[in-house]
Design an enzyme around this catalytic site. Structure first.
Site, PDB file in Angstrom:
ATOM      1  N   PHE A 130     126.552  71.455 -30.607  1.00  0.00           N
ATOM      2  CA  PHE A 130     125.489  72.493 -30.059  1.00  0.00           C
ATOM      3  C   PHE A 130     124.657  72.227 -28.945  1.00  0.00           C
ATOM      4  O   PHE A 130     124.751  72.667 -27.899  1.00  0.00           O
ATOM      5  CB  PHE A 130     124.615  72.850 -31.488  1.00  0.00           C
TER       6      PHE A 130
ATOM      7  N   ASP B 103     134.471  63.609 -27.666  1.00  0.00           N
ATOM      8  CA  ASP B 103     134.157  64.272 -28.864  1.00  0.00           C
ATOM      9  C   ASP B 103     135.239  64.212 -29.760  1.00  0.00           C
ATOM     10  O   ASP B 103     136.415  64.368 -29.056  1.00  0.00           O
ATOM     11  CB  ASP B 103     133.650  65.715 -28.468  1.00  0.00           C
TER      12      ASP B 103
ATOM     13  N   ASP C 144     113.392  63.824 -35.303  1.00  0.00           N
ATOM     14  CA  ASP C 144     111.984  63.567 -35.923  1.00  0.00           C
ATOM     15  C   ASP C 144     112.182  63.312 -37.529  1.00  0.00           C
ATOM     16  O   ASP C 144     111.153  62.858 -37.929  1.00  0.00           O
ATOM     17  CB  ASP C 144     110.961  64.916 -35.794  1.00  0.00           C
TER      18      ASP C 144
ATOM     19  N   TYR D 264     121.685  61.743 -44.203  1.00  0.00           N
ATOM     20  CA  TYR D 264     121.471  62.072 -42.435  1.00  0.00           C
ATOM     21  C   TYR D 264     120.227  61.030 -41.803  1.00  0.00           C
ATOM     22  O   TYR D 264     120.618  60.492 -40.880  1.00  0.00           O
ATOM     23  CB  TYR D 264     121.339  63.283 -42.401  1.00  0.00           C
ATOM     24  N   SER D 265     119.067  61.379 -42.045  1.00  0.00           N
ATOM     25  CA  SER D 265     118.182  60.933 -41.220  1.00  0.00           C
ATOM     26  C   SER D 265     117.966  59.445 -41.611  1.00  0.00           C
ATOM     27  O   SER D 265     117.721  58.670 -40.640  1.00  0.00           O
ATOM     28  CB  SER D 265     116.708  61.561 -41.964  1.00  0.00           C
TER      29      SER D 265
ATOM     30  N   ASN E 257     116.127  71.972 -33.337  1.00  0.00           N
ATOM     31  CA  ASN E 257     116.744  72.847 -32.312  1.00  0.00           C
ATOM     32  C   ASN E 257     117.243  74.268 -32.710  1.00  0.00           C
ATOM     33  O   ASN E 257     117.627  74.376 -34.082  1.00  0.00           O
ATOM     34  CB  ASN E 257     117.535  72.262 -31.473  1.00  0.00           C
TER      35      ASN E 257
ATOM     36  N   LYS F 242     123.361  75.664 -39.648  1.00  0.00           N
ATOM     37  CA  LYS F 242     121.957  75.509 -39.799  1.00  0.00           C
ATOM     38  C   LYS F 242     121.064  77.058 -40.257  1.00  0.00           C
ATOM     39  O   LYS F 242     121.691  78.260 -40.059  1.00  0.00           O
ATOM     40  CB  LYS F 242     121.683  75.230 -38.597  1.00  0.00           C
TER      41      LYS F 242
HETATM   42  P1  NAD Z   1     126.431  68.940 -33.815  1.00  0.00           P
HETATM   43  O1  NAD Z   1     126.704  68.683 -35.047  1.00  0.00           O
HETATM   44  O2  NAD Z   1     126.324  70.438 -33.270  1.00  0.00           O
HETATM   45  O3  NAD Z   1     127.480  68.397 -32.885  1.00  0.00           O
HETATM   46  C1  NAD Z   1     127.875  67.142 -33.026  1.00  0.00           C
HETATM   47  C2  NAD Z   1     129.080  66.724 -32.188  1.00  0.00           C
HETATM   48  O4  NAD Z   1     129.298  65.529 -32.178  1.00  0.00           O
HETATM   49  C3  NAD Z   1     130.372  67.812 -32.497  1.00  0.00           C
HETATM   50  O5  NAD Z   1     130.797  68.109 -31.243  1.00  0.00           O
HETATM   51  C4  NAD Z   1     131.238  66.700 -33.325  1.00  0.00           C
HETATM   52  O6  NAD Z   1     132.732  67.078 -33.026  1.00  0.00           O
HETATM   53  C5  NAD Z   1     130.617  65.362 -32.647  1.00  0.00           C
HETATM   54  N1  NAD Z   1     131.156  64.122 -33.388  1.00  0.00           N
HETATM   55  C6  NAD Z   1     131.071  64.001 -34.661  1.00  0.00           C
HETATM   56  N2  NAD Z   1     131.343  62.656 -35.048  1.00  0.00           N
HETATM   57  C7  NAD Z   1     132.021  62.212 -33.888  1.00  0.00           C
HETATM   58  C8  NAD Z   1     132.829  61.097 -33.706  1.00  0.00           C
HETATM   59  N3  NAD Z   1     132.956  59.955 -34.905  1.00  0.00           N
HETATM   60  N4  NAD Z   1     133.114  60.817 -32.477  1.00  0.00           N
HETATM   61  C9  NAD Z   1     133.067  61.569 -31.525  1.00  0.00           C
HETATM   62  N5  NAD Z   1     132.416  62.679 -31.589  1.00  0.00           N
HETATM   63  C10 NAD Z   1     131.917  63.066 -32.798  1.00  0.00           C
HETATM   64  O7  NAD Z   1     124.966  68.419 -33.434  1.00  0.00           O
HETATM   65  P2  NAD Z   1     123.653  68.743 -32.784  1.00  0.00           P
HETATM   66  O8  NAD Z   1     122.892  69.744 -33.388  1.00  0.00           O
HETATM   67  O9  NAD Z   1     124.297  69.159 -31.330  1.00  0.00           O
HETATM   68  O10 NAD Z   1     123.147  67.738 -32.543  1.00  0.00           O
HETATM   69  C11 NAD Z   1     123.302  66.709 -31.290  1.00  0.00           C
HETATM   70  C12 NAD Z   1     122.455  65.163 -31.494  1.00  0.00           C
HETATM   71  O11 NAD Z   1     121.083  65.847 -31.618  1.00  0.00           O
HETATM   72  C13 NAD Z   1     122.715  64.581 -32.877  1.00  0.00           C
HETATM   73  O12 NAD Z   1     122.653  63.081 -32.935  1.00  0.00           O
HETATM   74  C14 NAD Z   1     121.594  65.060 -33.730  1.00  0.00           C
HETATM   75  O13 NAD Z   1     121.276  64.028 -34.685  1.00  0.00           O
HETATM   76  C15 NAD Z   1     120.422  65.085 -32.789  1.00  0.00           C
HETATM   77  N6  NAD Z   1     119.452  66.311 -32.947  1.00  0.00           N
HETATM   78  C16 NAD Z   1     119.694  67.457 -33.405  1.00  0.00           C
HETATM   79  C17 NAD Z   1     119.019  68.330 -33.930  1.00  0.00           C
HETATM   80  C18 NAD Z   1     118.952  69.728 -34.154  1.00  0.00           C
HETATM   81  O14 NAD Z   1     118.038  70.512 -34.401  1.00  0.00           O
HETATM   82  N7  NAD Z   1     120.358  70.243 -34.039  1.00  0.00           N
HETATM   83  C19 NAD Z   1     117.538  67.927 -33.672  1.00  0.00           C
HETATM   84  C20 NAD Z   1     117.117  66.665 -33.268  1.00  0.00           C
HETATM   85  C21 NAD Z   1     118.308  65.672 -32.858  1.00  0.00           C
HETATM   86  P1  TYD Z   2     118.573  73.046 -41.371  1.00  0.00           P
HETATM   87  O1  TYD Z   2     118.835  74.208 -40.586  1.00  0.00           O
HETATM   88  O2  TYD Z   2     119.702  72.597 -42.275  1.00  0.00           O
HETATM   89  O3  TYD Z   2     117.921  71.989 -40.625  1.00  0.00           O
HETATM   90  P2  TYD Z   2     117.060  70.525 -41.167  1.00  0.00           P
HETATM   91  O4  TYD Z   2     117.604  70.248 -42.624  1.00  0.00           O
HETATM   92  O5  TYD Z   2     117.720  69.515 -40.301  1.00  0.00           O
HETATM   93  O6  TYD Z   2     115.606  70.805 -41.192  1.00  0.00           O
HETATM   94  O7  TYD Z   2     117.109  73.537 -42.088  1.00  0.00           O
HETATM   95  C1  TYD Z   2     115.973  74.107 -41.825  1.00  0.00           C
HETATM   96  C2  TYD Z   2     115.115  74.407 -43.043  1.00  0.00           C
HETATM   97  O8  TYD Z   2     115.682  75.521 -43.751  1.00  0.00           O
HETATM   98  C3  TYD Z   2     114.991  73.391 -44.134  1.00  0.00           C
HETATM   99  O9  TYD Z   2     113.684  73.205 -44.409  1.00  0.00           O
HETATM  100  C4  TYD Z   2     116.191  73.521 -45.062  1.00  0.00           C
HETATM  101  C5  TYD Z   2     116.155  75.022 -44.892  1.00  0.00           C
HETATM  102  N1  TYD Z   2     117.107  75.892 -45.493  1.00  0.00           N
HETATM  103  C6  TYD Z   2     117.058  77.074 -46.220  1.00  0.00           C
HETATM  104  O10 TYD Z   2     116.081  77.254 -46.743  1.00  0.00           O
HETATM  105  N2  TYD Z   2     118.214  77.758 -46.523  1.00  0.00           N
HETATM  106  C7  TYD Z   2     119.327  77.411 -45.627  1.00  0.00           C
HETATM  107  O11 TYD Z   2     120.449  78.280 -46.056  1.00  0.00           O
HETATM  108  C8  TYD Z   2     119.399  76.350 -45.131  1.00  0.00           C
HETATM  109  C9  TYD Z   2     120.860  75.889 -44.288  1.00  0.00           C
HETATM  110  C10 TYD Z   2     118.309  75.675 -44.771  1.00  0.00           C
END
Ligand code: NAD
Ligand code: TYD
Length: 360
Positions: free
Chosen positions: A11, A33, A137, A161-162, A191, A200
């Site tokens: 993403f 990737d 965060d 995860y965290s 995000n 998500k």
């Molecule tokens: P995502 O799950 O959409 O994408 C992760 C990507 O990493 C995928 O394309 C997957 O194929 C690749 N990947 C996974 N394991 C791999 C491996 N072993 N080798 C190579 N590629 C691999 O995640 P995202 O939401 O785009 O998040 C990207 C980064 O940002 C992550 O490090 C996440 O922790 C961080 N982040 C995400 C959010 C959020 O809200 N999505 C917020 C803060 C930080």
């Molecule tokens: P999520 O998108 O999984 O992000 P994160 O857990 O990294 O914050 O979840 C966002 C918030 O929404 C979190 O408080 C969990 C909640 N949630 C639901 O209530 N229902 C759902 O189906 C999902 C996926 C998340």
């Protein structure tokens, strides 16, 4: 300037590749990737077309030492922008192992090969190198009803995860302190936006509400997240790459705290307005409160003052960002359907054949 981007088919990574190739004509992007379930080559179809001379995709696993070694030897990257991760909290609760492998061991491999290939003794050459560790965060754990996370908040992760992201951040910091590797860490809030995998909260709710199926809300729905539109996250990362100081951490957030139930209500109301009610009933009727996530953090909220001092600020309000996200998902029905029916996994074979799999 060669930038190695990991996880660029996910993403945030795919949005970032689009942004950096447009913003910087002097860069060449190598996107590594593994294409896990979250990696989707369809996220980058336009990029592959428009920037064919400055963009290259390599399928591979950052936890595979030989693969990472080969990539460093072949491309000698100047910047590493490290997104690759297992990223979904619920999956980490069910099966933590891949989170440990990719998020901790994979990050270690990248740090280690950066250390071995970069000129750590030559400060002038080293000044051009950057290792940007993209983090969350969630490493800070949960806030009570008041207060904000700052860069000085103690790490206190709640989920596998965290905890795995916290471990990788600690490794990155240690590589700065021990080896002077020019590491910068960013910790962003939740995000949302185009290309987010529909597991998500926001894309899942839009996808289900559109179809008129149940909308699961965990617990009492009053957990708070601080929402950031993905393009604002990408502009923050560009800013940190240009102006950030090695060894420093920067929190990224948009002052946009919302309870989950408020987010779900907004999506339901906007879809009712846009598509009409579903079978005559408001979409809010689809909400189902379900058993809470174990270890569910109550509230996240970011104090972004430090990155704002570098000149960054978020530009997209939640009202605008959520409408853009809904429109994008409505306009890109095949993108969602191909994920739901699994055919998105065939893009790799169609675009690249089997022969280049895993070899730069
Ligand atoms: P995502 O799950 O959409 O994408 C992760 C990507 O990493 C995928 O394309 C997957 O194929 C690749 N990947 C996974 N394991 C791999 C491996 N072993 N080798 C190579 N590629 C691999 O995640 P995202 O939401 O785009 O998040 C990207 C980064 O940002 C992550 O490090 C996440 O922790 C961080 N982040 C995400 C959010 C959020 O809200 N999505 C917020 C803060 C930080
Ligand atoms: P999520 O998108 O999984 O992000 P994160 O857990 O990294 O914050 O979840 C966002 C918030 O929404 C979190 O408080 C969990 C909640 N949630 C639901 O209530 N229902 C759902 O189906 C999902 C996926 C998340």
């Amino acid at each position: 300037m060669v930038i190695l981007i990991t996880g660029g088919c996910g993403f945030i990574g795919s949005n970032f590749i689009r942004v950096i190739l447009q913003a910087r004509e002097d860069v060449e992007v190598i996107n590594v990737d593994k294409l896990t379930y979250a990696g989707n080559l369809a996220n980058l179809l336009d990029v592959k077309g428009h920037f064919s001379t400055r963009y290259r995709f390599i399928k591979g696993d950052i936890a595979d030492k030989d693969f990472v070694k080969e990539v460093f030897e072949k491309f000698d990257p100047d910047w590493i922008v490290h997104f690759a991760a297992e990223s979904h909290v619920d999956r980490s609760i069910l099966e933590p192992e891949d989170f440990i492998r990719t998020n901790i061991y994979g990050t270690y491999n990248l740090l280690e090969f950066s250390r071995m290939s970069w000129p750590l003794e030559d400060s002038r050459s080293l000044a051009k190198k950057r290792f940007l560790q993209i983090s969350t965060d969630e490493v800070y754990g949960s806030l009570g009803e008041t207060g904000l996370f700052t860069e000085k908040s103690p790490y206190d992760p709640s989920s596998p995860y965290s905890a795995s992201k916290a471990a990788s951040d600690h490794l990155a910091k240690a590589y700065f302190r021990t080896y002077a590797l020019p590491v910068i860490i960013t910790n962003s809030s939740n995000n949302y936006g185009p290309y987010q995998f529909p597991e998500k909260l926001i894309p899942l709710t839009i996808t289900n509400a559109r179809k008129g199926v149940e909308l699961p809300v965990y617990g009492d729905g009053k957990n708070v997240r601080d929402w950031l539109f993905v393009e604002d996250h990408c502009s923050a990362l560009l800013c940190v790459l240009d102006k950030g100081i090695p060894g420093e951490c920067y929190n990224i957030g948009g002052h946009c705290e919302k309870e989950n139930i408020e987010v779900v209500h907004t999506i339901c109301d906007l879809l009712d307005e846009r598509l009409g009610r579903t079978e005559g009933r408001p979409r809010r009727d689809l909400i189902k409160f379900v058993t809470d996530r174990p270890g569910h953090d109550r509230r996240y909220a970011i104090d972004p003052s430090k990155i704002k001092k570098l000149g960054w600020q978020p530009r997209v309000s939640f009202e605008e960002g959520i409408r853009t996200t809904i429109e994008w998902l409505l306009e890109n029905t095949p993108w969602v359907e191909n994920i739901l029916n699994g055919t998105y996994r065939d893009y790799y074979k169609k675009q690249y054949g089997e022969s280049v799999n895993g070899h730069p």
